[in-house]
Write a protein that holds these residues in place. Sequence first.
Motif, mmCIF file in Angstrom:
data_model
loop_
_atom_site.group_PDB
_atom_site.id
_atom_site.type_symbol
_atom_site.label_atom_id
_atom_site.label_comp_id
_atom_site.label_asym_id
_atom_site.label_seq_id
_atom_site.Cartn_x
_atom_site.Cartn_y
_atom_site.Cartn_z
ATOM 1 N N PHE A 34 0.829 -1.203 0.000
ATOM 2 C CA PHE A 34 0.000 0.000 0.000
ATOM 3 C C PHE A 34 0.863 1.252 0.000
ATOM 4 N N TYR A 36 0.384 5.239 1.192
ATOM 5 C CA TYR A 36 -0.418 6.224 1.894
ATOM 6 C C TYR A 36 0.231 7.599 1.694
ATOM 7 N N SER A 43 -3.528 12.778 9.106
ATOM 8 C CA SER A 43 -3.359 11.333 9.222
ATOM 9 C C SER A 43 -3.114 10.726 7.843
ATOM 10 N N PRO A 44 -2.593 9.494 7.791
ATOM 11 C CA PRO A 44 -2.333 8.854 6.497
ATOM 12 C C PRO A 44 -3.626 8.576 5.723
ATOM 13 N N LEU A 46 -5.041 6.457 2.362
ATOM 14 C CA LEU A 46 -4.732 5.399 1.417
ATOM 15 C C LEU A 46 -4.949 5.889 -0.008
ATOM 16 N N TYR A 51 -1.432 -5.893 -5.267
ATOM 17 C CA TYR A 51 -1.373 -7.229 -4.687
ATOM 18 C C TYR A 51 -0.597 -8.220 -5.548
ATOM 19 N N TYR A 92 1.904 -5.599 4.028
ATOM 20 C CA TYR A 92 1.080 -6.457 4.889
ATOM 21 C C TYR A 92 1.631 -7.874 4.902
ATOM 22 N N TYR B 35 -2.536 2.734 16.429
ATOM 23 C CA TYR B 35 -1.137 2.946 16.070
ATOM 24 C C TYR B 35 -0.589 4.131 16.856
ATOM 25 N N GLN B 48 -4.419 -4.649 17.827
ATOM 26 C CA GLN B 48 -5.406 -4.933 16.790
ATOM 27 C C GLN B 48 -6.537 -5.751 17.399
ATOM 28 N N LEU B 91 -3.155 7.062 16.362
ATOM 29 C CA LEU B 91 -4.035 6.887 15.214
ATOM 30 C C LEU B 91 -4.883 5.640 15.389
ATOM 31 N N GLY B 99 -11.999 -6.565 2.948
ATOM 32 C CA GLY B 99 -11.403 -5.367 2.377
ATOM 33 C C GLY B 99 -9.992 -5.502 1.871
ATOM 34 N N LEU B 100 -9.508 -6.736 1.665
ATOM 35 C CA LEU B 100 -8.179 -6.945 1.098
ATOM 36 C C LEU B 100 -7.098 -6.230 1.899
ATOM 37 N N ASN B 101 -7.284 -6.204 3.212
ATOM 38 C CA ASN B 101 -6.294 -5.652 4.146
ATOM 39 C C ASN B 101 -6.141 -4.143 4.070
ATOM 40 N N GLU B 102 -7.035 -3.452 3.368
ATOM 41 C CA GLU B 102 -6.952 -2.000 3.307
ATOM 42 C C GLU B 102 -7.403 -1.408 4.638
ATOM 43 N N GLN B 103 -6.589 -0.519 5.188
ATOM 44 C CA GLN B 103 -6.892 0.124 6.454
ATOM 45 C C GLN B 103 -7.121 1.618 6.226
ATOM 46 N N PHE B 104 -8.107 2.142 6.929
ATOM 47 C CA PHE B 104 -8.469 3.548 6.795
ATOM 48 C C PHE B 104 -8.313 4.212 8.155
ATOM 49 N N PHE B 105 -7.635 5.356 8.142
ATOM 50 C CA PHE B 105 -7.257 6.012 9.387
ATOM 51 C C PHE B 105 -8.207 7.137 9.774
ATOM 52 N N GLY B 106 -8.351 7.327 11.067
ATOM 53 C CA GLY B 106 -9.015 8.502 11.597
ATOM 54 C C GLY B 106 -8.045 9.669 11.648
#
Lengths: 109, 114
Positions: A34, A36, A43-44, A46, A51, A92, B35, B48, B91, B99-106
Motif C-alpha cells: 500500500f 499512503y 493522518s495517512p 490510502l 497485490y 502487509y 497505532y 489490533q 491513530l 477489504g483486502l487488508n486495506e486500512q483507513f485512518f481517523g
Amino acid sequence: QKEVEQNSGPLSVPEGAIASLNCTYSDRGSQSFFWYRQYSGKSPELIMSIYSNGDKEDGRFTAQLNKASQYVSLLIRDSQPSDSATYLCAVYNTDKLIFGTGTRLQVFP
Amino acid sequence: EAGVAQSPRYKIIEKRQSVAFWCNPISGHATLYWYQQILGQGPKLLIQFQNNGVVDDSQLPKDRFSAERLKGVDSTLKIQPAKLEDSAVYLCASSSLAGLNEQFFGPGTRLTVL
C-alpha cells in the motif's frame, strides 16, 4: 535490516514532472502493498493498493510491484504542488501492516 | 460513508498523569487498530482487535497502556501513567474482513506529555 525501507528525502521535483518513490521490503512472504499519503499534521490517507506483480494505474498514480526483487514503487505523473506530502509505503504480512518511515515529496512551481 | 472518528484531537498532560483516547470505526468494519506515530516515523501498531477480541497486542507496553473494545464497535486506548516518550500522534484505523487488508485512518489524537 529494516522491514520496510524508504529514502526519507526530500525528493524535489518541478511541477508537471514525474515523481518516483521507491520502497523495499525484507519479508518475501509479504502479501499486500500500500501507499499512503500524509500531509503535515494530518493522518495517512490510502491512495494505492497493489497485490500482484506488475503495474496498477489510478489517475495520475501508478504503483509498481516486483516481488522477486522485493520492491514496490509509486509514480506520480504531472506532479502538482498539492502532491507535496510524505508518502508512506506499507507492507502487509502475517496479519500486520508494517510501515516505512516515509519519503517527503516537494513539488515546486 | 462516515470515516473513522477519534477524540480528542489534541491533549496536553503532565508526566505520570493518565489519558484516554476514543475511536469509532467505519460502520461495519470488524477490525480496529491503534497505532502510535512519533514525529518522523511511520505508524507503529500497538493493538489490533477483530470484533471485541484482541488479535495482536505484542507491541503494546502493557505496564502502562491498555485498550478495550467491549461491544465490538468503538474502542478506548488508555495510558496510565504517561511518560515523556509517549508524546506522539495516536491513530485509530479500521478495515473490513472483505477489504483486502486495506486500512483507513481517523484524524488522530496528538498527545503532548510535559
